[in-house]
Design an enzyme around this catalytic site. Sequence first.
Site, PDB file in Angstrom:
ATOM      1  N   HIS A 306     -56.446  86.216 -81.917  1.00  0.00           N
ATOM      2  CA  HIS A 306     -55.839  86.377 -80.589  1.00  0.00           C
ATOM      3  C   HIS A 306     -54.532  85.608 -80.548  1.00  0.00           C
ATOM      4  O   HIS A 306     -54.403  84.533 -81.153  1.00  0.00           O
ATOM      5  CB  HIS A 306     -56.786  85.861 -79.499  1.00  0.00           C
ATOM      6  N   ASP A 364     -61.771  92.060 -77.175  1.00  0.00           N
ATOM      7  CA  ASP A 364     -61.463  93.488 -77.321  1.00  0.00           C
ATOM      8  C   ASP A 364     -62.420  94.160 -78.296  1.00  0.00           C
ATOM      9  O   ASP A 364     -62.809  95.312 -78.109  1.00  0.00           O
ATOM     10  CB  ASP A 364     -60.025  93.672 -77.806  1.00  0.00           C
TER      11      ASP A 364
END
Length: 429
Positions: A306, A364
Amino acid sequence: MSDTVAKLTIGDKTYEFPVLSGTVGPQVIDIRSLYAQTGMFTYDPGFTSTAATDSSITYIDGDKGELMYRGYPIAQLAEKSNYLEVCYLLLYGELPDTAQMADFTERVTRHTMLHEQMHLFYRGFRRDAHPMAIVCGVVGAMAAFYHDSTDINDPMQREIASIRMVAKIPTIVAMAYKYSVGQPFVYPRNDLDYASNFLRMCFSVPAEEYVVNPVVARAMDLIFTLHADHEQNASTSTVRLAGSSDANPFACIAAGVACLWGPAHGGANEAALNMLKQIGTPDRIPEFVAKAKDKNSGFRLMGFGHRVYKNYDPRATVMQQTAKEVLGMLGVENNPLLQVAQELEHIALTDPYFIDRKLYPNVDFYSGIILEAIGFPTSMFTAIFALSRTVGWISQWKEMIADPQTKIGRPRQLYQGSVERAYVGIDKR
């Protein structure tokens, strides 16, 4: 505020700038007077070292893997709260009492229907239009239908616009899905909770009754909660930048939707599932892991690591367990796509290459797996993300409008083009 000052020396001159302190997080150097004092700008592509505003809504510590809404850790909210309560928290700053929660729920529930003429707006799109294109257009069009909530200088109109956006975005997204699959629109029902209502609007048909599975509804509510806000990310900054021009709230949210669409931002969960489909079966995983480790291949494993979190994404911790519950309940463990996902997850959590680079599965990755298992096509993933994030955008927009320090956004640049030159007629070029 801090008594500390930062000193900047340019040639034989030294300039001082105040150092500001927040309640938590790193201090910031206040450079608002930099240009006036020095005639210079700062250069910060991506604004990675620039605080464009002060905010009291969301706090992230990427190194520690922390995310808090109004001071409450995301894990606690995910475990003990629900999305509508989180919406209240983000919008108003505190958790509601029983009466406040009942009133807020009633106001949201009574605003879930869309103006009937908006159905015609949907039919102007091609059937194969991406749901995000539809959602972006319909949200922007709300300013043409709800004139009584576009005056940003009227606190009551700002409040009405906020409630309308939170209430209507599930209906807007569900209708985009129904339109894309050629099924009739399903109207909202006031006797269902927020997540259950959305699922029913997506998956029910007039020919038979649809019963919402509570495990799926809880997973949907968690996805909404975990994506509700994420500090000054690209789409939130877009909403604030649009809002700084005094644009109406629906235009600002439409701008956020457009920014979220990018695969580097909200489209990441769609990209992660497309990657799983590309891999296809578990036996091909070593081939793709080897490509990911090869710097010259240009291949990236989507859904891992991330931009902000240099540790485990705290939202992924919650979503990991939820994914297992949903897959077990739906009995889809034999789905090859999900088998690929589970094997990739195992590798990422045990392979030193991924551990050393902190390439953990992110939110995600897991949310995409859950949405796939529930039955949503990948094209809907980002639209559902937009649904979740709308309350965060609205909260940030309201905070910005009420901030007396707000100015129209106007980033500067380092010009690298031609110096002044004279125009030459076309016959002499």
